[in-house]
Design a protein around this motif. Structure first.
Motif, mmCIF file in Angstrom:
data_model
loop_
_atom_site.group_PDB
_atom_site.id
_atom_site.type_symbol
_atom_site.label_atom_id
_atom_site.label_comp_id
_atom_site.label_asym_id
_atom_site.label_seq_id
_atom_site.Cartn_x
_atom_site.Cartn_y
_atom_site.Cartn_z
ATOM 1 N N SER A 1 0.681 -1.335 -0.065
ATOM 2 C CA SER A 1 -0.128 -0.111 -0.025
ATOM 3 C C SER A 1 0.872 1.307 0.109
ATOM 4 O O SER A 1 0.563 2.067 -0.886
ATOM 5 C CB SER A 1 -0.934 0.154 1.076
ATOM 6 N N LEU A 2 1.867 1.366 0.809
ATOM 7 C CA LEU A 2 2.535 2.524 1.081
ATOM 8 C C LEU A 2 3.230 2.989 -0.158
ATOM 9 O O LEU A 2 3.398 4.036 -0.432
ATOM 10 C CB LEU A 2 3.412 2.522 2.131
ATOM 11 N N PRO A 3 4.086 1.765 -0.692
ATOM 12 C CA PRO A 3 4.848 2.192 -1.930
ATOM 13 C C PRO A 3 4.054 2.618 -3.129
ATOM 14 O O PRO A 3 4.322 3.502 -3.770
ATOM 15 C CB PRO A 3 5.690 0.727 -2.188
ATOM 16 N N PRO B 1 -8.002 -6.062 -1.018
ATOM 17 C CA PRO B 1 -7.789 -6.423 0.396
ATOM 18 C C PRO B 1 -7.187 -5.499 1.268
ATOM 19 O O PRO B 1 -7.018 -5.630 2.650
ATOM 20 C CB PRO B 1 -6.483 -7.656 0.324
ATOM 21 N N MET B 2 -7.009 -4.199 0.733
ATOM 22 C CA MET B 2 -6.491 -3.033 1.702
ATOM 23 C C MET B 2 -7.519 -2.448 2.430
ATOM 24 O O MET B 2 -8.557 -2.547 2.178
ATOM 25 C CB MET B 2 -6.157 -2.025 0.733
ATOM 26 N N GLY B 3 -7.282 -2.609 3.899
ATOM 27 C CA GLY B 3 -8.347 -2.145 4.876
ATOM 28 C C GLY B 3 -8.313 -0.403 4.771
ATOM 29 O O GLY B 3 -7.513 0.191 4.122
ATOM 30 N N ARG B 4 -9.306 -0.095 5.834
ATOM 31 C CA ARG B 4 -9.220 1.455 5.776
ATOM 32 C C ARG B 4 -8.326 2.411 6.289
ATOM 33 O O ARG B 4 -8.195 3.446 5.749
ATOM 34 C CB ARG B 4 -10.989 1.887 6.549
ATOM 35 N N LEU B 5 -7.478 1.631 7.321
ATOM 36 C CA LEU B 5 -6.398 2.126 7.822
ATOM 37 C C LEU B 5 -5.189 2.331 6.886
ATOM 38 O O LEU B 5 -4.848 3.451 7.077
ATOM 39 C CB LEU B 5 -6.040 1.311 9.109
ATOM 40 N N TYR C 1 -5.780 2.670 3.949
ATOM 41 C CA TYR C 1 -6.173 3.587 2.693
ATOM 42 C C TYR C 1 -5.923 4.906 3.352
ATOM 43 O O TYR C 1 -5.338 5.753 2.509
ATOM 44 C CB TYR C 1 -7.525 3.231 2.572
ATOM 45 N N LEU C 2 -6.328 5.238 4.816
ATOM 46 C CA LEU C 2 -5.916 6.357 5.355
ATOM 47 C C LEU C 2 -4.498 6.766 5.229
ATOM 48 O O LEU C 2 -4.119 7.833 4.879
ATOM 49 C CB LEU C 2 -6.578 6.372 6.704
ATOM 50 N N PHE C 3 -3.549 5.689 5.671
ATOM 51 C CA PHE C 3 -2.295 6.212 5.839
ATOM 52 C C PHE C 3 -1.743 6.168 4.530
ATOM 53 O O PHE C 3 -0.673 7.241 4.096
ATOM 54 C CB PHE C 3 -1.517 5.048 6.624
ATOM 55 N N GLY C 4 -2.213 5.650 3.476
ATOM 56 C CA GLY C 4 -1.834 5.757 2.236
ATOM 57 C C GLY C 4 -1.890 7.031 1.566
ATOM 58 O O GLY C 4 -0.948 7.669 0.931
ATOM 59 N N SER D 1 -5.054 14.034 8.877
ATOM 60 C CA SER D 1 -5.350 13.179 7.730
ATOM 61 C C SER D 1 -6.409 12.388 8.216
ATOM 62 O O SER D 1 -7.507 12.075 7.126
ATOM 63 C CB SER D 1 -4.178 12.194 7.656
ATOM 64 N N SER D 2 -6.719 11.964 9.532
ATOM 65 C CA SER D 2 -7.953 11.117 9.910
ATOM 66 C C SER D 2 -9.123 12.015 9.663
ATOM 67 O O SER D 2 -10.205 11.727 9.245
ATOM 68 C CB SER D 2 -7.906 10.846 11.248
ATOM 69 N N ILE D 3 -8.889 13.459 10.281
ATOM 70 C CA ILE D 3 -10.152 14.427 10.213
ATOM 71 C C ILE D 3 -10.281 14.526 8.556
ATOM 72 O O ILE D 3 -11.494 14.709 8.375
ATOM 73 C CB ILE D 3 -9.793 15.509 10.803
ATOM 74 N N GLY D 4 -9.406 14.784 7.880
ATOM 75 C CA GLY D 4 -9.734 15.021 6.412
ATOM 76 C C GLY D 4 -10.620 13.935 5.775
ATOM 77 O O GLY D 4 -11.436 14.122 5.010
ATOM 78 N N ILE D 5 -9.969 12.632 6.163
ATOM 79 C CA ILE D 5 -10.530 11.575 5.525
ATOM 80 C C ILE D 5 -11.976 11.442 5.970
ATOM 81 O O ILE D 5 -12.943 10.829 5.123
ATOM 82 C CB ILE D 5 -9.762 10.320 5.532
#
Lengths: 259, 254
Positions: free
Chosen positions: A16-18, A98-102, A104-107, A158-162
């Motif tokens: 995800s991150l890359p 398979p990517m979870g919401r967390l 996705y958020l950090f991505g 970022s959490s607030i934004g998403i």
């Protein structure tokens, strides 16, 4: 006859991150102003403030610009996440993956951080130079604390934004909602001036915002507004606590579903 | 087979009145955007109030000029949104509405909606700014000029974008650079002397300098007054004519 896809052999994590790093990098590559805007905007406000305020506040204002830059990531995350969901319908794809919401958020947060890093590096260098020039070089531990504070704000905003992005219904709402939320939060916190400059009622309101503790902690550690060690520990604790509460609320508001 | 539709010869700005009304209805629903249109001005006024209250009169007239300037950002966003997201500009251009009426109607519709927060700022400024009839008239005139310049530039810019997501970075750079970095919210004399002539030829800072001079905050030389007022007049007319012609040209694109 078509062969079924053997999904068991496909990697389901660790990419995800890359992938989001590439998205962030490609976005800057295609739109140079996206990289230039976060660098120049804090300097535009910094220049304005340096003209209208006493010169001794400059280090405080540079730190404020760094914190404000990280806080603004929330607006960018909001914009990206809402655009991908509303305009490109990409969230359906992400939810089905398979990517979870967390992740996705950090991505998304990570891809937007890429665009902010040049601004943070330039502001950090400027802070180091100004403090060194004034005979009070920034100690190593202060840099570490500054990094920790920036990390906390990055996660929180970022959490607030998403979270907000999942509630936005049209493209037209993105800019005003982001502008209102993050500019007001930035204005209420004493990012660009000591908290003692604010009227008492405002100081009270400011203490309910995590960015205030971030600003007070960094200003204290850098010796700009001196504070006792116990007070600094209290600020750090309150920043951590308010960040945790903010992230929890944001994740509860966040809708991770197709459409 | 012949059509019953009678096509009258097109005249410039045909349909302007109706498109102003259309845009007025569209923008009238954007209460959130209207409420947030004063955020940057509000933040800067708070900064001035906290850090240097003596500059509040200049900052308030600057906030009025800046508000008119940022209406160009609304025009940019709206024109790009209608073209990229809705593609409704194709529909409008297929009608008897003339492209320059589309541009000016959009700008006027946005002005009629977003002028009310500016009126509110002007009302609050009565507490700190000692208005005379001539000062109020000058502020009105230069603000109108800045609005027309900004709306024209905003419309032209909007035609270059291919995706909405990219607009924010470019528009915030443009509007903050010329509206915040240059002396709009602070006196021209605080700006580096070598760069002051540049500030006097840029519409927002030229307008602010003229008002600051009338306010008595700065002493603008006769040459400075001519430079600022001449630049403002020429740039406003050039950009308006340019935007009207550009609207016609881009309307013919497939």
């Amino acid at each position: 006859m078509a062969q079924p896809v053997r999904s068991a052999n496909l990697p389901t994590e660790g990419r995800s991150l890359p992938a989001f790093l590439i998205i962030g990098w490609r976005w800057i590559g295609r739109n140079p102003a996206v990289a230039i805007a976060p660098i120049l905007l804090p300097f535009i406000f910094l220049y304005f403030l340096s003209l209208i305020s006493p010169a001794e506040l400059l280090p405080l204002e540079i730190v404020g610009a760094m914190l404000f830059t990280l806080q603004n990531i929330g607006s960018w995350v909001l914009g990206d996440s809402a655009s991908w969901r509303i305009e490109a319908s990409l969230q359906d794809l992400f939810v089905a993956s398979p990517m979870g919401r967390l992740r996705y958020l950090f991505g998304i947060a990570f891809s937007n951080l890429i665009a902010m890093i040049p601004a943070l590096v330039i502001l950090g260098t400027l802070l180091g130079y100004v403090e060194w020039d004034r005979g009070t070089p920034v100690p190593f531990y202060a840099w570490l604390i500054l990094l920790g504070v920036l990390f906390a704000l990055w996660v929180l905003f970022s959490s607030i934004g998403i979270a907000i992005s999942s509630r936005v219904k049209t493209q037209r709402e993105i800019w005003p909602v982001g502008n209102l939320t993050f500019a007001v939060l930035g204005m209420l916190s004493p990012l660009y001036y000591p908290i003692s400059y604010l009227p008492p009622a405002w100081q009270l309101v400011a203490h309910g915002i995590p960015t205030t503790y971030a600003a007070l902690l960094v200003q204290g550690v850098l010796g700009i507004t001196p504070a006792a060690t116990d007070t600094l520990l209290l600020y750090a604790g309150l920043l951590g606590l308010s960040t945790a509460i903010g992230v929890t609320i944001a994740l509860r508001l966040y809708r991770w579903r197709p459409g | 087979m012949t059509s019953d539709v009678v096509l009258s010869p097109s005249r410039p700005f045909r349909g302007l009145r109706w498109f102003v009304f259309t845009e007025l209805l569209v923008q009238g629903h954007e209460t959130l955007a209207m409420a947030t249109s004063m955020v940057v001005q509000g933040v800067l006024l708070v900064f001035v109030w906290i850090l240097n209250p003596g500059l509040l009169p200049v900052a308030f007239v600057g906030a009025i000029v800046f508000s008119m300037f940022t209406m160009g950002n609304r025009v940019l966003n709206e024109a790009a949104y209608l073209r990229i997201d809705h593609r409704s500009n194709d529909l409008y251009f297929a009608s008897p509405l003339q492209p320059e009426a589309y541009f000016l109607g959009m700008a006027l519709g946005i002005l009629l909606v977003y002028i009310w927060p500016v009126v509110a700022i002007a009302a609050v400024s009565l507490w700190v700014v000692a208005y005379t009839p001539s000062l109020a008239l000058l502020l009105f005139a230069v603000s109108a000029g800045v609005w027309l310049f900004s709306a024209s530039v905003g419309y032209i810019f909007s035609t270059f974008f291919r995706e909405n997501r990219a607009i924010w970075a470019y528009s915030s750079l443009f509007f903050n650079l010329f509206g915040v970095l240059f002396p709009v919210f602070y006196p021209l004399t605080l700006f580096p002397p070598a760069l002051q002539p540049i500030a006097l030829v840029l519409p927002p800072s030229a307008a602010a300098a003229l008002v600051q001079s009338a306010l008595g905050t700065i002493a603008l030389s006769t040459n400075g007054v001519w430079l600022a007022s001449g630049s403002l007049a020429v740039e406003v007319m050039a950009c308006f004519v340019g935007a009207a012609l550009w609207a016609r040209r881009t309307a013919r694109e497939p």
